[in-house]
Design a protein around this motif. Sequence first.
Motif, short mmCIF file in Angstrom:
data_model
loop_
_atom_site.label_atom_id
_atom_site.label_comp_id
_atom_site.label_asym_id
_atom_site.label_seq_id
_atom_site.Cartn_x
_atom_site.Cartn_y
_atom_site.Cartn_z
N VAL A 135 -3.78 7.74 -5.20
CA VAL A 135 -5.14 8.18 -4.92
C VAL A 135 -5.73 8.84 -6.16
O VAL A 135 -5.10 9.69 -6.78
N GLY A 136 -6.94 8.42 -6.55
CA GLY A 136 -7.62 8.97 -7.72
C GLY A 136 -8.85 9.77 -7.33
O GLY A 136 -9.21 9.86 -6.15
N GLU A 137 -9.49 10.33 -8.32
CA GLU A 137 -10.67 11.16 -8.08
C GLU A 137 -11.79 10.37 -7.38
O GLU A 137 -12.46 10.89 -6.49
N GLU A 138 -11.99 9.11 -7.78
CA GLU A 138 -13.03 8.30 -7.14
C GLU A 138 -12.72 8.07 -5.66
O GLU A 138 -13.62 8.08 -4.82
N ASP A 139 -11.44 7.86 -5.36
CA ASP A 139 -11.04 7.66 -3.97
C ASP A 139 -11.32 8.92 -3.16
O ASP A 139 -11.77 8.85 -2.00
#
Length: 199
Positions: free
Chosen positions: A174-178
């Motif tokens: 999971v990344g910041e955009e997610d």
Amino acid sequence: ALESRCLSYTMPTIDVPRDMPLFLDQEFRTAALRLRNRLLLWRFRRYREATADPRQKFEGLDARLNQIVIPLLACADNDLMRQEILSHVRDYQKTLKEDRRESPEGLIAHALLRRFKHTKVGGRVLLKEVAEQLRVEHGENGFEKFEPRRLGGMMRHTFGLPTRNIGGVTWVLVGEEDVVKLSKRYNIPAESFERTGVN
């Protein structure tokens, strides 16, 4: 699939009058036919006047609600009616967001983002930590609907987040955009998952 393309309204509960029929009779069918005919006549008269821009979007509304409201606005013949339609749809959007946040998917998204806030490994969260977060917040009884296999499937299929088995444990990538997408979709306040002082 049908409900997501409609504006739902729950009628208030009333006592059924004694003279109201308990099933649809001929009087109802006659009235319904008369109404359908009037609506069809209106359609014939207004068909060429009602035009809608399929690329128009109203800020703050889900894509599906935009899809519903644009044709309705195209049929409205005055500004007051348009304002009332938009006001109703914006209120409906708030209700949908609240319902989404309290849904099983919303609770899982919230738990995932809370674990993301505390993770020390960038870009991934342990699936078992998400499960533990749910257990802490909702207890053993409420945890049955969040069993690990379902959690993994939801991460992949509902949230579109890949999972990886690394070192014998399952991680959610999971990344910041997610995080931003999940927080917007499930109406999760930023302060409940912002990462502060975590590398």
